[in-house]
Each structure stands twice: as structure tokens, then as C-alpha cells.
Write an enzyme that holds these catalytic residues in place. Structure first.
Site, PDB file in Angstrom:
ATOM      1  N   TYR A  75      73.018  10.789  70.019  1.00 18.04           N
ATOM      2  CA  TYR A  75      73.721  11.738  69.144  1.00 18.04           C
ATOM      3  C   TYR A  75      74.766  10.997  68.316  1.00 18.04           C
ATOM      4  CZ  TYR A  75      76.753  15.528  67.594  1.00 18.04           C
ATOM      5  OH  TYR A  75      77.509  16.377  66.824  1.00 18.04           O
TER       6      TYR A  75
ATOM      7  N   SER B 258      81.392  14.039  63.071  1.00 21.52           N
ATOM      8  CA  SER B 258      81.991  14.362  64.367  1.00 21.52           C
ATOM      9  C   SER B 258      82.887  13.192  64.750  1.00 21.52           C
ATOM     10  CB  SER B 258      80.882  14.542  65.413  1.00 21.52           C
ATOM     11  OG  SER B 258      81.387  14.521  66.728  1.00 21.52           O
TER      12      SER B 258
END
Length: 272
Positions: free
Chosen positions: A148, A135
Site C-alpha cells: 500500500y 497518505s
């Protein structure tokens, strides 16, 4: 002379990027093994010709059963697309360590454990591609998404090591770094977002985080943008180590160019 059919295992194929990638590669003639916990959600992939398998990425027996079946039925994989993952949000101070451990179990440990099982056959064959879905959160973190981001930073580091280690065996390792993608991420993190807003010290910040996400995801790119990038990497003779794609992906480039204090100021202005 026709090329032999290439075989790929895609995890987290029941929705979002995983499903879009499976659909795209099936249309390109790949033998697709689609794996996820929810097999009913992959009935459409089965109808298109995919082999559908149950996989809990965090369970050692589930991982072993999937890889054993694949090697018995198809031999060594041509590619592994490590797409399964999830996100939780919250300030570092208040987010339970158990939640952080769950993130790492799926996004890092389960993913790498599955990869370890498929690598020996790829090495014997002398070729293969491992694609890890990271990501832009693997490049920089924002307030409320530290754990995260940490899981994606860890995946980036492990992917770098794998790429260097496996080059001698003819195996490519590629990291895909999507920006904001229409995969219901903001919906799936709603429970942890609500929990994070219960603490009065952190509620104002987390409300701004949620507002920023809602605004950003209005312009999120479709999952097929990522699927097309994965296909591009798989088709490349010499794939790049990293591919950015999707809405706001360019922010990973901007962040690298700006002084840290200036970048921090931009984020604080937006969210805190």
C-alpha cells in the site's frame, strides 16, 4: 460582477473523503461532478446539485466515457480531485502479487490514466488544478503495509514530476497526505488482515499491526478535515506542493527528523 462557476471532478465520491469534499465544494458554489462505481450511494450529492457519473477507475472505456461527457457538457475542468483508491495489507513475503497489482491499478495506473485524459483541455485553457490523495503512507511505510505504501510512494513521485512538467502551462499539482481518517479503512482491509494472519510466521506481527490500527483509528479525524484541506488548496492562489492533515499526520514530519535506525526501532517496538 459574479465569478464564473468552477467545475471539479471528484473520484471515489460515494463515501469518505470524496463525499465530504463533494459536499463541501457544493456548498461553496462549485459545479461538482461526483464519480464512483456505486452511484446509488451518491443520491444525496445529486440532490445537492452534483452531476453523478459512474466510473470504474481501472476501466479504460469507463474513464473515457466520463471525460468525454464532462468536456462535452462543461468544457475543461477547473480541478480534478483524484480520491479513488483502496488498501490491502500483508507482509511482503506472503501478500499475493495479484493483490499488489490490484493496488497499483487503482491507486496509480487508473488514477494517472484518468489524469492524462483531462490534461489536454486544461493545457489549452492555461489553468487548472490536479489534487492527488496520497497518505502519510506516501512518506514512510510500516510493517504489513509495504505494498500500500509503495503505491502511495509511486503517486508522490508521479505527482512531483507532473508538478514540474505542468507548471509551464499554468496547472497546479497538489498532494494531500492525510493521517488516520475515519473512512472505515481499517474495516475495509479486514479481509486481507485476516488472510495475513493465517501464516503462523507472520500472525503475531499482523495481530499487533491490527491492534495498533484499532487503537489509532479510535482517534481518527473526520473526513471533513481532509475536505477542508482540499478546499484550502483549491482556493490558494499559489498552493503548496503538499498538505498534511488529520490524526498522526505529524508523524511524517517526525520521521524525516529522526535517524533511520531510531525510527525503525520505534516501529519495531510498536508492531513487531
Amino acid at each position: 460582477m459574479t465569478k464564473p462557476q468552477r467545475t471539479v471532478l471528484i473520484t471515489g465520491a460515494s463515501s469518505g473523503i470524496g463525499k465530504a469534499t463533494a459536499q463541501r465544494l457544493l456548498l461553496q458554489g462549485w459545479k461538482v461532478i461526483a464519480a464512483a462505481r456505486n452511484t446509488e450511494a451518491m443520491n444525496d450529492l445529486r440532490e445537492l446539485g452534483a452531476e453523478v457519473l459512474t466510473l470504474d477507475i481501472t476501466d479504460i472505456q469507463s474513464r473515457q466515457a466520463v471525460v468525454t461527457h464532462i468536456h462535452q457538457q462543461f468544457g475543461a475542468l477547473d480541478a480534478l480531485v483524484n480520491n479513488a483508491g483502496f488498501g490491502d495489507v500483508g507482509p511482503i513475503e506472503t501478500m499475493p502479487i495479484q493483490s499488489a497489482e490490484n493496488l497499483f491499478q487503482v491507486n496509480v495506473f487508473g488514477l494517472i490514466a484518468l489524469t492524462q485524459l483531462v490534461l489536454p483541455e486544461m493545457r489549452k485553457r492555461g489553468k487548472g488544478t490536479v489534487i492527488n490523495l496520497s497518505s502519510i503512507a506516501g512518506r514512510f511505510v510500516t510493517p504489513g503495509a509495504g505494498w500500500y505504501g509503495a503505491s502511495k510512494f509511486a503517486l508522490e513521485a508521479l505527482s512531483d514530476a507532473l508538478r514540474l512538467e505542468l507548471h509551464q502551462f499554468g496547472i497546479n499539482v497538489v498532494v494531500i497526505e492525510p493521517g488516520l481518517i475515519a473512512t472505515r479503512f481499517e474495516t475495509l482491509t479486514r479481509k486481507s488482515m485476516a488472510e495475513a494472519q493465517k501464516d503462523p510466521a507472520w500472525a503475531p506481527m499482523m495481530r499487533k499491526v491490527e491492534e495498533n490500527w484499532q487503537e489509532g483509528f479510535k482517534r481518527a479525524s473526520p473526513a471533513d478535515v481532509v475536505a477542508a484541506t482540499i478546499q484550502k488548496a483549491l482556493d490558494a492562489r499559489t498552493p503548496k506542493a503538499r498538505y498534511l492533515c488529520g490524526h498522526r499526520a505529524e508523524s511524517a514530519v517526525i520521521q524525516r527528523l529522526l535517524p533511520t535506525n531510531l525510527w525503525d526501532g520505534i516501529l519495531r517496538w510498536q508492531i513487531t
